[in-house]
Motif scaffolding. Structure first.
Motif, mmCIF file in Angstrom:
data_model
loop_
_atom_site.group_PDB
_atom_site.id
_atom_site.type_symbol
_atom_site.label_atom_id
_atom_site.label_comp_id
_atom_site.label_asym_id
_atom_site.label_seq_id
_atom_site.Cartn_x
_atom_site.Cartn_y
_atom_site.Cartn_z
ATOM 1 N N VAL A 108 -35.985 -58.423 48.555
ATOM 2 C CA VAL A 108 -34.581 -57.880 48.231
ATOM 3 C C VAL A 108 -33.849 -58.694 49.179
ATOM 4 C CG1 VAL A 108 -33.349 -56.018 48.618
ATOM 5 C CG2 VAL A 108 -35.708 -55.742 47.181
ATOM 6 N N SER A 109 -32.926 -59.447 48.024
ATOM 7 C CA SER A 109 -31.381 -59.602 48.871
ATOM 8 C C SER A 109 -30.453 -58.838 48.717
ATOM 9 C CB SER A 109 -30.707 -61.176 48.819
ATOM 10 O OG SER A 109 -29.819 -61.296 48.691
ATOM 11 N N PRO A 110 -30.147 -57.866 49.694
ATOM 12 C CA PRO A 110 -28.796 -57.047 49.456
ATOM 13 C C PRO A 110 -27.942 -57.941 49.316
ATOM 14 C CG PRO A 110 -30.248 -56.159 51.629
ATOM 15 C CD PRO A 110 -30.527 -57.680 50.788
ATOM 16 N N PHE A 111 -26.936 -58.972 49.491
ATOM 17 C CA PHE A 111 -26.120 -59.901 49.120
ATOM 18 C C PHE A 111 -26.064 -59.807 47.405
ATOM 19 C CE2 PHE A 111 -24.129 -63.345 48.501
ATOM 20 C CZ PHE A 111 -22.469 -63.577 48.753
ATOM 21 N N ASP A 112 -27.345 -60.498 47.029
ATOM 22 C CA ASP A 112 -27.393 -60.663 46.353
ATOM 23 C C ASP A 112 -27.854 -59.857 44.495
ATOM 24 O OD1 ASP A 112 -28.160 -64.200 46.049
ATOM 25 O OD2 ASP A 112 -29.555 -63.730 47.017
ATOM 26 N N GLU A 113 -27.731 -58.684 45.636
ATOM 27 C CA GLU A 113 -27.579 -57.183 44.797
ATOM 28 C C GLU A 113 -26.205 -56.788 44.680
ATOM 29 O OE1 GLU A 113 -30.018 -55.345 43.435
ATOM 30 O OE2 GLU A 113 -32.044 -56.502 43.887
ATOM 31 N N PHE A 114 -25.768 -57.260 45.616
ATOM 32 C CA PHE A 114 -23.479 -56.727 45.602
ATOM 33 C C PHE A 114 -23.666 -57.686 44.585
ATOM 34 C CE2 PHE A 114 -19.347 -57.769 47.943
ATOM 35 C CZ PHE A 114 -18.999 -56.852 46.573
ATOM 36 N N GLN A 115 -23.513 -58.816 44.543
ATOM 37 C CA GLN A 115 -23.309 -59.830 42.782
ATOM 38 C C GLN A 115 -23.672 -59.740 41.499
ATOM 39 O OE1 GLN A 115 -20.701 -61.915 44.787
ATOM 40 N NE2 GLN A 115 -21.734 -61.101 46.504
ATOM 41 N N ARG A 116 -24.421 -59.206 41.611
ATOM 42 C CA ARG A 116 -24.895 -58.822 40.449
ATOM 43 C C ARG A 116 -24.268 -57.248 40.090
ATOM 44 N NH1 ARG A 116 -31.234 -57.538 39.816
ATOM 45 N NH2 ARG A 116 -30.813 -57.337 37.242
ATOM 46 N N TYR A 117 -24.120 -56.802 40.736
ATOM 47 C CA TYR A 117 -22.881 -55.223 40.712
ATOM 48 C C TYR A 117 -21.719 -55.767 40.245
ATOM 49 C CZ TYR A 117 -20.767 -50.874 42.945
ATOM 50 O OH TYR A 117 -20.436 -49.372 42.677
ATOM 51 N N LYS A 118 -21.478 -56.252 40.911
ATOM 52 C CA LYS A 118 -20.320 -56.518 40.342
ATOM 53 C C LYS A 118 -20.081 -56.790 38.809
ATOM 54 C CE LYS A 118 -19.219 -59.289 43.696
ATOM 55 N NZ LYS A 118 -19.163 -60.644 44.536
ATOM 56 N N HIS A 119 -21.229 -57.586 38.200
ATOM 57 C CA HIS A 119 -21.372 -57.853 36.680
ATOM 58 C C HIS A 119 -21.719 -56.264 35.855
ATOM 59 C CE1 HIS A 119 -20.749 -62.220 36.569
ATOM 60 N NE2 HIS A 119 -21.019 -62.102 38.195
ATOM 61 N N GLN A 120 -21.715 -55.126 36.189
ATOM 62 C CA GLN A 120 -21.845 -54.016 34.914
ATOM 63 C C GLN A 120 -20.138 -53.512 35.469
ATOM 64 O OE1 GLN A 120 -20.942 -51.042 35.145
ATOM 65 N NE2 GLN A 120 -23.006 -50.620 33.783
ATOM 66 N N ALA A 121 -20.323 -52.961 33.013
ATOM 67 C CA ALA A 121 -19.304 -53.260 32.579
ATOM 68 C C ALA A 121 -18.506 -52.362 33.565
ATOM 69 C CB ALA A 121 -20.137 -52.839 31.423
ATOM 70 N N VAL A 122 -18.356 -50.872 34.045
ATOM 71 C CA VAL A 122 -17.628 -50.637 34.845
ATOM 72 C C VAL A 122 -16.778 -50.644 35.790
ATOM 73 C CG1 VAL A 122 -17.707 -48.209 35.920
ATOM 74 C CG2 VAL A 122 -19.026 -47.950 33.754
ATOM 75 N N ILE A 123 -17.939 -51.359 36.713
ATOM 76 C CA ILE A 123 -17.202 -52.131 37.601
ATOM 77 C C ILE A 123 -16.087 -53.709 37.194
ATOM 78 C CG2 ILE A 123 -17.559 -53.498 39.561
ATOM 79 C CD1 ILE A 123 -18.247 -50.187 40.206
ATOM 80 N N LYS A 124 -16.980 -54.239 36.385
ATOM 81 C CA LYS A 124 -16.694 -55.575 35.860
ATOM 82 C C LYS A 124 -14.725 -55.426 35.223
ATOM 83 C CE LYS A 124 -18.052 -58.989 32.542
ATOM 84 N NZ LYS A 124 -18.642 -59.493 31.552
ATOM 85 N N GLN A 125 -14.646 -54.381 34.146
ATOM 86 C CA GLN A 125 -13.540 -54.387 34.339
ATOM 87 C C GLN A 125 -12.489 -53.946 34.356
ATOM 88 O OE1 GLN A 125 -12.650 -50.032 32.151
ATOM 89 N NE2 GLN A 125 -14.544 -49.623 33.630
#
Length: 546
Positions: free
Chosen positions: A269-286
């Motif tokens: 697990v990489s918390p940094f890379d989890e966060f980078q993925r998180y920003k691509h979630q549709a609710v956040i990305k909008q």
């Protein structure tokens, strides 16, 4: 230099203690010299928090804060809570079914760094001396074993330990009482807890790592006052716990972040890379798409609650704020409880000084703290964190709803969480590798470009402040068993394993200049081999509005 009280750390707890001390001194017509030392280049430089701010303690400390232009500019206007089921799937949780601790009516979205800068101005106006750029590197003791004060670190020492032309010796600051308000995993607080066995009979402290960015977004995507909290994806894919947040503040700015519990078991697990993925979630990305990233930072948080809270007094001093673990994880807030702990410390200390009790163990602090709303709040919500660890976000939150919304935290038991976070890691061979997507440079980024926008800098020719107890462990133990997780849990690219052209002869490299002072390495290293100490004063990040 002699003072009545020395305070280590100009965060919410330390500054609140300083202000309250001087307020009481004025009321009692008492001559009281108070000093605050801060390792950041300025007050606020190292302060990082979400932050939705509950003004309870501020209302008590400075009732006219609005007239004094405190930087509480954006009132929460709307609360949304989501369970993410994938990059494009989410369920919006009705507020009726959310734990009431997640309701933010009456709270403000703030830059905690700017709040601390303002608190420092109030403290200085009352006569507090604040020394930014001076790192407290050592606890000083009297012959009877009580705390005498602190010493700031020498400046101008080369990596080899030699004095450079710029050499300036540290200062000894002596006090009747020293308050330690270093924040999460303070390295002097850690020493004091061990020396005085302050955690005897307590559960181990638990932690998360919070990673945050500040964005400027298009006007039509901005909803000032909107608070979004999330659970689930992407952390759920790796079996990790935690949650995300996105807050809309003033001037078309948005703060976005992800907290990863450091109890995760998969060393890949990489918390940094989890966060980078998180920003691509549709609710956040909008909200972020088409925007510009302004700043980046990372910080560990203490989340063990009362079960992990050490004894907070010892001869000659007190632990306050996150040095003692006062954060309320059920609310994802700690500033108000940290401030209150500092205010109670001030009231306890000034009474002791007035009674001519110097360097005592102020055991009465525990009673005073227990009588406060801060302790009662933490007691009410004591089971939130352990429930999340035992049953995960979904079932843990369901338990929290029953515990907090229906029984108001009065269920007659206290859940336990006895295993330390670093001991949770499984062998790399037993866990699934995670192939994180490459950053797109629009929503997701790499570590080095992120460290760049954190304005992190250290004097390069200085002793490495990330100390290995045993130089052989990273390769011979951690690499062999856990694929050296420091490469991934560090959010700043400090730790690397490099090999020769044939892929052999691995070496462990520490890029100390990248360090953002999050302390995750000190917490999560499975061999407990990394010891974080303060670098030369002013080193580290320089957060502008975080």
């Amino acid at each position: 230099m002699e003072f009545d009280v020395v305070i280590v750390g100009a965060g919410p707890a330390g500054l609140s203690a300083a202000i309250r001390l001087r307020q009481l001194a004025v009321e009692k017509d008492q001559d009281l010299m108070v000093c605050v030392v801060e390792k950041g280049s300025e007050v606020g430089a190292h302060i990082l928090s979400g932050a939705v701010f509950e003004p309870t303690a501020l209302n008590e400390l400075i009732p006219d804060w609005q007239e004094k232009n405190a930087p509480l500019l954006t009132k929460v206007s709307e609360d949304n809570i989501y369970l993410f089921r994938g990059e494009n799937k989410s369920i919006k949780i009705p507020n009726l079914f959310a734990p009431k601790t997640m309701h933010n009516h009456g709270n403000y979205i703030v830059s905690l760094g700017n709040v601390c800068r303002w608190l420092a101005e109030q403290a200085e106006a009352l006569g507090v001396e604040i020394f930014p750029g001076f790192a407290a590197s050592e606890v000083l003791y009297n012959e009877d074993g009580s705390v005498k004060g602190i010493a700031t670190g020498d400046m101008g020492i080369s990596r080899d330990g030699e004095k450079k032309d710029s050499y300036m010796p540290g200062m000894e600051l002596h006090a009747k009482y020293t308050l330690f308000a270093e924040g999460c995993r303070g390295h002097l607080g850690k020493e004091l807890i061990a020396k005085y066995e302050l955690d005897k009979g307590k559960e181990p402290q638990h932690y998360g790592i919070g990673i945050k960015e500040l964005w400027k977004v298009p006007a039509d995507q901005h909803k000032e006052g909107l608070v979004v909290h999330t659970a689930g994806w992407p952390l759920s894919e790796s079996g990790s716990a935690g949650g995300g947040f996105l807050y809309h503040i003033e001037d078309h700015q948005v703060v976005v972040g992800l907290i990863t519990d450091l109890s995760y078991s998969n060393p890949h697990v990489s918390p940094f890379d989890e966060f980078q993925r998180y920003k691509h979630q549709a609710v956040i990305k909008q909200y972020l798409e088409g925007g510009e990233r302004i700043s980046y930072g990372a910080r560990a948080i203490t989340k063990g609650g009362l079960q992990s809270q050490p004894k907070m007094s010892f001869p000659g001093g007190l632990l306050i704020g996150d040095d003692a673990g006062t954060l309320n994880f059920a609310k994802i807030k700690g500033s108000h409880t940290a401030m209150k702990s500092g205010m109670i410390a001030a009231e306890t200390v000034i009474n002791a000084i007035a009674s001519e009790k110097d360097n005592d163990d102020l055991v009465e602090y525990a009673d005073n703290y227990k009588q406060s709303w801060a302790w009662k709040e933490l007691h009410t919500q004591r089971n939130f964190g352990p429930a999340q660890h035992k049953w995960g976000n979904l079932l843990g939150s369901a338990y929290a709803f029953i515990d907090l919304n229906i029984f108001n935290g009065k269920l007659p038991w206290t859940l336990n969480d006895p295993e330390p976070d670093y001991a949770q890691l499984k062998l790399a061979s037993e866990c699934k590798k995670i192939n994180y997507p490459k950053p797109d440079g629009k929503l997701s980024f790499d570590k080095l470009s992120s460290v760049f926008v954190s304005n992190t800098n250290h004097e390069e020719d200085q002793p490495v402040h990330l100390k290995l107890k045993d130089q052989s462990i990273p390769i011979e133990v951690n690499l062999e068993k856990f694929d050296e997780p420091a490469q991934r849990y560090c959010p700043a690219g400090v730790y690397e394993v490099v090999r020769d052209d044939d892929g052999n002869n691995p070496k462990f490299i520490i890029n100390a200049q990248n360090c953002v002072h999050c302390k995750t390495c000190d917490i999560k290293d499975p061999s407990q081999n990394i010891h974080w100490v303060t670098p030369e004063g002013t080193g580290g990040p320089n957060y502008p509005n975080m």
